[in-house]
Design an enzyme around this catalytic site. Structure first.
Site, PDB file in Angstrom:
ATOM      1  N   VAL A 160      -7.196  -8.238  -5.748  1.00  0.00           N
ATOM      2  CA  VAL A 160      -6.698  -9.050  -4.636  1.00  0.00           C
ATOM      3  C   VAL A 160      -7.898  -9.711  -3.982  1.00  0.00           C
ATOM      4  CG1 VAL A 160      -5.366  -9.079  -2.496  1.00  0.00           C
ATOM      5  CG2 VAL A 160      -4.831  -7.393  -4.268  1.00  0.00           C
ATOM      6  N   TYR A 183      -1.967  -3.644 -10.530  1.00  0.00           N
ATOM      7  CA  TYR A 183      -1.837  -4.593 -11.633  1.00  0.00           C
ATOM      8  C   TYR A 183      -2.873  -5.703 -11.588  1.00  0.00           C
ATOM      9  CZ  TYR A 183       2.456  -2.030 -12.090  1.00  0.00           C
ATOM     10  OH  TYR A 183       3.353  -1.013 -12.238  1.00  0.00           O
ATOM     11  N   GLY A 184      -3.896  -5.534 -10.777  1.00  0.00           N
ATOM     12  CA  GLY A 184      -4.950  -6.526 -10.741  1.00  0.00           C
ATOM     13  C   GLY A 184      -5.620  -6.618  -9.380  1.00  0.00           C
ATOM     14  N   ASP A 236       8.380   2.691  -3.078  1.00  0.00           N
ATOM     15  CA  ASP A 236       6.963   3.062  -2.996  1.00  0.00           C
ATOM     16  C   ASP A 236       6.457   2.945  -1.558  1.00  0.00           C
ATOM     17  OD1 ASP A 236       4.627   4.025  -4.150  1.00  0.00           O
ATOM     18  OD2 ASP A 236       3.844   2.032  -4.590  1.00  0.00           O
ATOM     19  N   GLY A 247      -9.590  -5.983  -2.543  1.00  0.00           N
ATOM     20  CA  GLY A 247      -8.837  -4.821  -2.987  1.00  0.00           C
ATOM     21  C   GLY A 247      -8.553  -4.857  -4.468  1.00  0.00           C
ATOM     22  N   GLU A 248      -8.025  -3.757  -4.959  1.00  0.00           N
ATOM     23  CA  GLU A 248      -7.655  -3.643  -6.369  1.00  0.00           C
ATOM     24  C   GLU A 248      -6.286  -3.004  -6.437  1.00  0.00           C
ATOM     25  OE1 GLU A 248      -8.114  -4.286 -10.381  1.00  0.00           O
ATOM     26  OE2 GLU A 248      -9.716  -4.676  -8.935  1.00  0.00           O
ATOM     27  N   GLY A 249      -5.274  -3.812  -6.724  1.00  0.00           N
ATOM     28  CA  GLY A 249      -3.915  -3.295  -6.819  1.00  0.00           C
ATOM     29  C   GLY A 249      -3.673  -2.659  -8.172  1.00  0.00           C
TER      30      GLY A 249
END
Length: 341
Positions: free
Chosen positions: A52, A49-50, A160, A45-47
């Site tokens: 995963v 802030y960076g 959120d 994944g791509e959160g």
């Protein structure tokens, strides 16, 4: 005012952590070995802030969130996530196993079935979630949220809450994730009403409607309200589920709509009104659970959260699926045009 609020926040965080933040510290070498030097095929994944990565630490599958070096805002979020998560333990909160603070890595338990958003929208052609499990998930989310709101000395507001931030284990037990943006609510905020637990209640209402409709949040409250008025509510329910108990689904929709009222003061109390109804519906769902209900895992008979072994998680039904894609926080208030959140 700003200075005073900053001091209040610092005091409440210090009080919450009892002045001593305890968590398992991993070296960067351990993180590199676990992720095969952050190999692309380990990325799940791509959160906001960076990236995963899925990795293995202490013979256990884990999800490792890595802060990008250029994510300045993420640095403070990283520290806050450690401060919050290391101090809370609840079966409906994603467990922080440890961190590598020098290199900005957070280590979480790995959730084999990815995000609720991915499963509701059947990304990867996964089977639909049965209504029974949806009712259980709704109650679990409400339970986890109430736990956050009852944090002492001050409540925590997630800020959120959305399907992308609800992760599912191999038995489809649900857990709230991505609490890095959560805020302790000092008394000054509670008095002014600028930020409070009722903003999470609003987001919960929108998410409950998504759980039964599998539709995007934009305009969803309006469409559900109109369907109820016109007597066409059944048509709003996710059509991939063929055996909806319409009366119970309507009860869930009605409490969801109350949660999503535009004015904070019109939203119901989570502990006294919302959760009792969610638990009532959960009881009905569990009374109607079928063996092998998910149609994925032949060992699936128990809907409740359970601890599973590393091998179980490795062989989980969606071990290759991503549920860790999450962009930077945006206010989850798209159910209606405007909201007094």
């Amino acid at each position: 005012m700003v200075v005073r609020e900053s001091e209040e926040k610092k005091r409440t965080l210090n009080s919450l952590a009892h002045g001593d933040i305890r968590y398992r510290k991993y070296s960067i070498e351990e993180i590199e070995i676990a992720t095969e030097n952050f190999a692309e095929n380990r990325k799940i994944g791509e959160g906001g802030y960076g990236p995963v990565f899925k990795g293995f630490l202490d013979h256990t599958p884990v999800a490792i969130k890595v802060l990008r070096p250029d994510a300045a805002q993420g640095r403070s979020q990283f520290q806050q996530e450690i401060e919050i998560l290391c101090c809370i333990r609840h079966p409906n909160m994603v467990l922080l196993l440890g961190a590598c603070p020098e290199f900005g890595c957070l280590v979480y338990e790995y959730m084999a079935n990815g995000s609720l958003e991915d499963r509701l929208f059947r990304r990867g052609n996964t089977p639909p979630i049965p209504w029974q499990q949806r009712f259980v998930i709704a109650a679990e989310i409400g339970t986890g949220l109430l736990f956050l709101h009852q944090t002492k000395p001050e409540p925590l507001v997630h800020r959120d809450l959305k399907p992308a931030n609800i992760l599912l284990d191999r038995n489809y037990g649900s857990k709230i994730s991505d609490v890095g943006l959560a805020r302790l609510v000092p008394p000054s905020y509670q008095q002014t009403g600028m930020l409070g637990t009722k903003s999470d209640v609003y987001s919960l209402g929108i998410m409950l409607l998504q759980i039964i409709t599998a539709k995007p949040p934009m305009g969803l409250t309006h469409h559900v309200e109109r369907s109820i008025e016109r007597g066409t509510f059944k048509e709003m329910l996710d059509p991939t589920v063929l055996d909806w108990p319409v009366e119970e689904a309507l009860s869930l929709a009605e409490v969801a709509l109350k949660c999503a009222e535009l004015r904070r003061k019109d939203r119901p109390d989570l502990s006294k009104v919302v959760l009792p109804e969610l638990n009532r519906l959960r009881g009905i769902a569990e009374d109607n659970m079928q063996p092998y209900i998910m149609g994925i895992n032949n060992n699936y008979t128990q809907p409740r959260h359970s601890q599973v072994s590393a091998q179980d998680m490795l062989s989980g039904p969606l071990a290759g699926q991503s549920g860790y894609d999450s962009g930077p926080s945006s206010s989850y208030t798209t159910g209606k045009a405007t909201s007094d959140v």
